[in-house]
Design an enzyme around this catalytic site. Structure first.
Site, PDB file in Angstrom:
ATOM      1  N   LYS A 183      21.794 -31.668 -22.738  1.00 30.56           N
ATOM      2  CA  LYS A 183      20.458 -32.213 -23.658  1.00 30.56           C
ATOM      3  C   LYS A 183      19.792 -31.002 -23.784  1.00 30.56           C
ATOM      4  O   LYS A 183      19.089 -31.137 -22.547  1.00 30.56           O
ATOM      5  CB  LYS A 183      20.363 -33.392 -23.480  1.00 30.56           C
ATOM      6  N   GLU A 259      16.752 -33.759 -10.105  1.00 30.02           N
ATOM      7  CA  GLU A 259      15.872 -32.594  -9.508  1.00 30.02           C
ATOM      8  C   GLU A 259      14.565 -32.953 -10.529  1.00 30.02           C
ATOM      9  O   GLU A 259      14.391 -32.907 -12.103  1.00 30.02           O
ATOM     10  CB  GLU A 259      15.811 -31.400 -10.388  1.00 30.02           C
ATOM     11  N   CYS A 293       8.868 -26.024 -11.224  1.00 29.31           N
ATOM     12  CA  CYS A 293       8.554 -27.400 -10.527  1.00 29.31           C
ATOM     13  C   CYS A 293       8.872 -27.221  -8.525  1.00 29.31           C
ATOM     14  O   CYS A 293       7.704 -27.549  -8.017  1.00 29.31           O
ATOM     15  CB  CYS A 293      10.253 -28.226 -10.156  1.00 29.31           C
TER      16      CYS A 293
HETATM   17  P1  NAD Z   1      10.255 -34.203 -18.865  1.00 32.26           P
HETATM   18  O1  NAD Z   1      10.855 -35.334 -17.479  1.00 32.26           O
HETATM   19  O2  NAD Z   1       9.140 -34.651 -19.901  1.00 32.26           O
HETATM   20  O3  NAD Z   1      11.677 -33.959 -19.418  1.00 32.26           O
HETATM   21  C1  NAD Z   1      12.842 -33.422 -18.914  1.00 32.26           C
HETATM   22  C2  NAD Z   1      14.007 -33.794 -20.058  1.00 32.26           C
HETATM   23  O4  NAD Z   1      14.086 -35.147 -20.230  1.00 32.26           O
HETATM   24  C3  NAD Z   1      13.635 -33.582 -21.519  1.00 32.26           C
HETATM   25  O5  NAD Z   1      14.704 -32.508 -21.441  1.00 32.26           O
HETATM   26  C4  NAD Z   1      13.104 -34.028 -21.903  1.00 32.26           C
HETATM   27  O6  NAD Z   1      13.666 -33.833 -23.609  1.00 32.26           O
HETATM   28  C5  NAD Z   1      14.255 -35.034 -20.830  1.00 32.26           C
HETATM   29  N1  NAD Z   1      12.993 -36.413 -22.176  1.00 32.26           N
HETATM   30  C6  NAD Z   1      12.270 -36.846 -21.700  1.00 32.26           C
HETATM   31  N2  NAD Z   1      12.392 -38.799 -22.071  1.00 32.26           N
HETATM   32  C7  NAD Z   1      13.646 -39.009 -21.699  1.00 32.26           C
HETATM   33  C8  NAD Z   1      14.185 -40.131 -22.243  1.00 32.26           C
HETATM   34  N3  NAD Z   1      13.179 -41.635 -22.240  1.00 32.26           N
HETATM   35  N4  NAD Z   1      15.424 -40.258 -21.993  1.00 32.26           N
HETATM   36  C9  NAD Z   1      16.213 -38.881 -21.358  1.00 32.26           C
HETATM   37  N5  NAD Z   1      15.900 -38.193 -21.476  1.00 32.26           N
HETATM   38  C10 NAD Z   1      14.103 -37.265 -21.665  1.00 32.26           C
HETATM   39  O7  NAD Z   1      10.202 -32.572 -17.940  1.00 32.26           O
HETATM   40  P2  NAD Z   1       9.816 -31.286 -17.862  1.00 32.26           P
HETATM   41  O8  NAD Z   1       8.451 -31.159 -19.067  1.00 32.26           O
HETATM   42  O9  NAD Z   1      10.525 -30.832 -19.589  1.00 32.26           O
HETATM   43  O10 NAD Z   1       9.707 -30.378 -17.327  1.00 32.26           O
HETATM   44  C11 NAD Z   1       8.555 -30.254 -16.218  1.00 32.26           C
HETATM   45  C12 NAD Z   1       8.960 -31.357 -15.356  1.00 32.26           C
HETATM   46  O11 NAD Z   1      10.366 -30.977 -15.065  1.00 32.26           O
HETATM   47  C13 NAD Z   1       7.576 -31.072 -14.137  1.00 32.26           C
HETATM   48  O12 NAD Z   1       7.714 -31.922 -14.152  1.00 32.26           O
HETATM   49  C14 NAD Z   1       9.147 -30.244 -13.012  1.00 32.26           C
HETATM   50  O13 NAD Z   1       8.669 -29.898 -11.589  1.00 32.26           O
HETATM   51  C15 NAD Z   1      10.544 -31.008 -13.654  1.00 32.26           C
HETATM   52  N6  NAD Z   1      11.495 -29.653 -12.502  1.00 32.26           N
HETATM   53  C16 NAD Z   1      11.911 -29.997 -12.109  1.00 32.26           C
HETATM   54  C17 NAD Z   1      13.160 -28.798 -11.438  1.00 32.26           C
HETATM   55  C18 NAD Z   1      14.039 -29.340  -9.819  1.00 32.26           C
HETATM   56  O14 NAD Z   1      14.707 -28.529  -9.993  1.00 32.26           O
HETATM   57  N7  NAD Z   1      13.709 -30.582  -8.868  1.00 32.26           N
HETATM   58  C19 NAD Z   1      13.020 -27.707 -11.807  1.00 32.26           C
HETATM   59  C20 NAD Z   1      12.544 -27.516 -13.450  1.00 32.26           C
HETATM   60  C21 NAD Z   1      11.774 -28.611 -13.437  1.00 32.26           C
END
Ligand code: NAD
Length: 486
Positions: A183, A259, A293
């Protein structure tokens, strides 16, 4: 497929759901994909409903036993072909990613190479799924442990690295013998669909990889996690959403890898090579326009070298060319959407209001697109909100320190623990501080830690488990212990 898109990027880009090897329409209709540089829609893709998701779970469960039984070498060869196809198509994939994510073409090219490397690495790891055999301490029997695929795996990825976060999960899952539902984030479905297209062309059988873009990730995910056939959740995204998902996964005790967010400190000691520290800081801050991140989020610089460091870093950031990511020579594209840009602007305004000194940037240029100028803030007060929040943009806040002990305490004063960076020419200090920093990864005199062959992941509220390396493969397996008498 949209031919307008094809004329810009040079390949046809799939826009359907991928379920059981078929590109299909979503039961929830279609959703627009926006270009952050123009604020216009690029195209529309199918929007998956919970019913679509359950159909995908069924085909993934059906495909699982055959895929798990394929010789590891054959699974690996599919991944190897996918690596080669991605590299052949790297320019087109990079351009597609820029359209929906906004990042500069240079960053997108780097990401495609990095993303493809996960397929190559896990093509090699597929044939290294080992177990163990030992004699029980009593001598009475043998202890045999084997590794088996965990099963149908649900992969959720963010928008910031739309190719690499997908391949970092799909590669090990397929190598281990799992089937997957991916997804992608609603901002960047096109890259995920194009990666899935590559896998299909590489010979991955129908039903092994399924892709479900959606505007409603909550209900879709609830439906998937409520199905006991789904045995693994691998999530990359914010800590906030990660917490919600861990609670949902508890109902079926689903195996989880997480992650999550970061708040990386970047420490520069008085014995550091300041030019090297500025180079490292530039990479750690500006890779992917700050939307990483692993992005350095807080710079703690010893007061003896702080003026030099701040002046040199500001000069580097001020010289960046800001513009639409597809323009050659652009260093920094727009942020992904208006909310992200407004959040960055708000953090900078609040920090400046609290007494931080603005050395460069500090505003959104007056133009269409979600741009924000590269910004350096010096002498940021230690309690400022910008130091406690994942900025996710091109802003470098600098705090001055006087003692190593204070620097380490400031660095560790966060619920996050993904990565920390430090610069010093004293080896003993480097290793002492690296041990004391509470993070899953440490960059020592280095501004980039990501590598498909390295175990990537966080401690504290930055995550559970590791991706990349051999560890990433093990996340998609379960150990079975067989007590044997012979
Ligand atoms: P987000 O948590 O808003 O979204 C991530 C994913 O989760 C998206 O696909 C989104 O559609 C989905 N999502 C959102 N709400 C959901 C729910 N209720 N149920 C299921 N899925 C849901 O994060 P973002 O804004 O897309 O990405 C940025 C974040 O990701 C930052 O916090 C960043 O640090 C983190 N990140 C971490 C890593 C790592 O390896 N640790 C790598 C890249 C990004």
């Amino acid at each position: 497929m949209t031919s307008d898109l094809a004329s810009i990027i040079g390949i046809e880009a799939p826009t359907g759901l991928l379920i059981g090897g078929q590109w299909s329409a979503g039961r929830a209709g279609r959703m627009p994909v926006m270009n952050p540089a123009t604020e216009d829609a690029i195209t529309e893709v199918a929007d998956a409903s919970p019913e679509d998701a359950l159909e995908a779970v069924a085909v993934a469960a059906e495909a699982l036993p055959r895929w798990a039984a394929r010789p590891p070498r054959e699974r690996g060869e599919c991944l190897r072909r996918a690596y080669e196809l991605m590299m052949q198509r790297s320019e087109q994939l990079a351009r597609l990613m820029v359209l929906e994510n906004g990042k500069a073409l240079r960053d997108a090219r780097g990401e495609i190479a990095y993303a493809a490397e996960f397929f190559r690495w896990y093509a090699e790891e597929a044939v290294r799924i080992d177990g163990s055999l030992s004699i029980a301490p009593s001598g009475a029997n043998r202890i045999m442990a084997i590794r088996q695929p965990v099963g149908v795996s649900y992969l959720i990825t963010p928008w910031n690295f739309p190719a690499a976060m997908a391949t970092r999960k799909i590669g090990p899952a397929l190598a281990a013998g799992c089937t997957v539902l991916l997804k992608p984030a609603k901002e960047t479905p096109l890259t995920a669909l194009a990666v899935a297209d590559v896998l299909t062309e590489a010979g991955v059988p129908d039903g092994v990889v399924n892709v479900l873009p959606t505007t409603k990730p909550g209900p879709l995910t609830e439906a998937i996690l409520a199905d006991p056939r789904v045995r693994k959740l691998s999530f990359t995204g914010s800590t906030e959403v990660g917490r919600v998902l861990l609670k949902q996964a508890a109902d079926h005790v689903t195996n989880c890898s997480m992650e999550l967010g970061g708040n990386a400190p970047f420490l520069v000691f008085d014995d550091a090579d300041v030019d090297a520290a500025v180079d490292g800081a530039f990479l750690a801050k500006m890779r992917n326009g700050g939307e990483a991140c692993t992005a350095a989020n807080r710079f703690y610089v010893h007061e003896l070298v702080a003026d030099e460091f701040a002046a040199k870093l500001s000069a580097r950031l001020a010289a960046l060319r800001v513009g639409p990511g597809l323009d050659e020579g652009v260093d920094l594209g727009p942020l992904v959407n208006a909310d992200t840009r407004d959040k960055v602007a708000g953090l900078v305004a609040t920090a400046a209001g609290a007494g931080a000194r603005l050395l460069t940037g500090g505003q959104a240029p007056d133009r269409v697109g979600y741009f924000y100028a590269p910004t350096v803030l010096d002498a940021v007060p230690p309690g400022a909100g910008i130091l406690a929040t994942e900025i996710f943009g091109p802003v470098a806040p600098i705090v001055r320190f006087t003692s190593e002990q204070d620097a380490v305490a400031l660095a560790n004063a966060t619920e996050y623990g993904l990565v920390s960076y430090l610069y010093s020419t004293d080896l003993r200090r480097c290793l002492r501080v690296a041990e004391a920093l509470e993070a899953g990864m440490i960059g020592v005199n280095r501004g980039v830690v990501s590598d498909p062959a390295a175990p990537f992941g966080g401690v504290k509220q930055s995550g559970l488990g590791r991706e990349g390396a051999h560890d990433g493969l093990l996340e998609f397996t379960e150990t079975k212990y067989i007590a044997v008498d012979w």
